[in-house]
Design a protein around this motif. Structure first.
Motif, PDB file in Angstrom:
ATOM      1  N   UNK A   3       0.837  -1.192   0.000  1.00  0.00           N
ATOM      2  CA  UNK A   3       0.000   0.000   0.000  1.00  0.00           C
ATOM      3  C   UNK A   3       0.873   1.245   0.000  1.00  0.00           C
ATOM      4  N   UNK A   4       0.235   2.363  -0.265  1.00  0.00           N
ATOM      5  CA  UNK A   4       0.949   3.633  -0.323  1.00  0.00           C
ATOM      6  C   UNK A   4       0.040   4.753   0.158  1.00  0.00           C
ATOM      7  N   UNK A   5       0.648   5.767   0.751  1.00  0.00           N
ATOM      8  CA  UNK A   5      -0.092   6.972   1.135  1.00  0.00           C
ATOM      9  C   UNK A   5      -0.126   7.871  -0.098  1.00  0.00           C
ATOM     10  N   UNK A  10      -4.531   6.043   2.409  1.00  0.00           N
ATOM     11  CA  UNK A  10      -3.840   4.774   2.245  1.00  0.00           C
ATOM     12  C   UNK A  10      -4.531   3.981   1.148  1.00  0.00           C
ATOM     13  N   UNK A  11      -3.777   3.610   0.110  1.00  0.00           N
ATOM     14  CA  UNK A  11      -4.363   2.890  -1.017  1.00  0.00           C
ATOM     15  C   UNK A  11      -3.534   1.657  -1.339  1.00  0.00           C
ATOM     16  N   UNK A  12      -4.219   0.571  -1.657  1.00  0.00           N
ATOM     17  CA  UNK A  12      -3.550  -0.657  -2.065  1.00  0.00           C
ATOM     18  C   UNK A  12      -3.002  -0.445  -3.476  1.00  0.00           C
ATOM     19  N   UNK A  13      -1.699  -0.750  -3.646  1.00  0.00           N
ATOM     20  CA  UNK A  13      -1.109  -0.611  -4.979  1.00  0.00           C
ATOM     21  C   UNK A  13      -0.643  -1.949  -5.541  1.00  0.00           C
ATOM     22  N   UNK A  27       8.115  -7.044  -7.847  1.00  0.00           N
ATOM     23  CA  UNK A  27       7.105  -5.990  -7.758  1.00  0.00           C
ATOM     24  C   UNK A  27       7.764  -4.615  -7.675  1.00  0.00           C
ATOM     25  N   UNK A  28       8.735  -4.474  -6.776  1.00  0.00           N
ATOM     26  CA  UNK A  28       9.423  -3.187  -6.648  1.00  0.00           C
ATOM     27  C   UNK A  28      10.069  -2.768  -7.973  1.00  0.00           C
ATOM     28  N   UNK A  29      10.670  -3.724  -8.668  1.00  0.00           N
ATOM     29  CA  UNK A  29      11.306  -3.403  -9.956  1.00  0.00           C
ATOM     30  C   UNK A  29      10.292  -3.069 -11.041  1.00  0.00           C
ATOM     31  N   UNK A  30       9.033  -3.478 -10.853  1.00  0.00           N
ATOM     32  CA  UNK A  30       8.008  -3.158 -11.849  1.00  0.00           C
ATOM     33  C   UNK A  30       7.534  -1.707 -11.733  1.00  0.00           C
ATOM     34  N   UNK A  31       7.855  -1.071 -10.624  1.00  0.00           N
ATOM     35  CA  UNK A  31       7.494   0.339 -10.448  1.00  0.00           C
ATOM     36  C   UNK A  31       8.396   1.172 -11.359  1.00  0.00           C
ATOM     37  N   UNK A  32       7.844   2.053 -12.159  1.00  0.00           N
ATOM     38  CA  UNK A  32       8.687   2.870 -13.046  1.00  0.00           C
ATOM     39  C   UNK A  32       9.769   3.615 -12.257  1.00  0.00           C
TER      40      UNK A  32
END
Length: 81
Positions: A3-5, A10-13, A27-32
């Motif tokens: 999740x992220x603020x 707070x939203x599920x990402x 997953x982390x590497x998929x974030x631009x």
């Protein structure tokens, strides 16, 4: 669950199908990259795979902290024993 603020909410990402270091790192590497650079803090339970994945992707640039629930649980467990 990841999740992220976002704008104070707070939203599920992301929801990962497995709880492995490889899955979290992927997953982390998929974030631009432009968005990865905006990450300042990662709050996690005390799972070493998650912490290792975060360190592997974000390095020393990002602060990693343990969430309150898991800290309180460890504190109370040690108090009771």
């Amino acid at each position: 669950m990841i999740s992220s603020d976002i704008n104070g909410m707070l939203q599920v990402i992301g929801l990962l199908s497995e709880r492995t270091k490889a899955a979290v790192k992927a997953f982390f590497n998929s974030i631009p990259k432009r968005l990865r650079r905006t990450v300042k803090v990662i709050c996690t339970d005390l799972y070493a795979g998650f912490i290792g994945a975060a360190k592997g992707v974000f390095g020393k640039r990002v602060l990693i902290c343990a969430d309150r629930f898991h800290i309180a649980r460890r504190y109370l467990d040690s108090f009771e024993t």
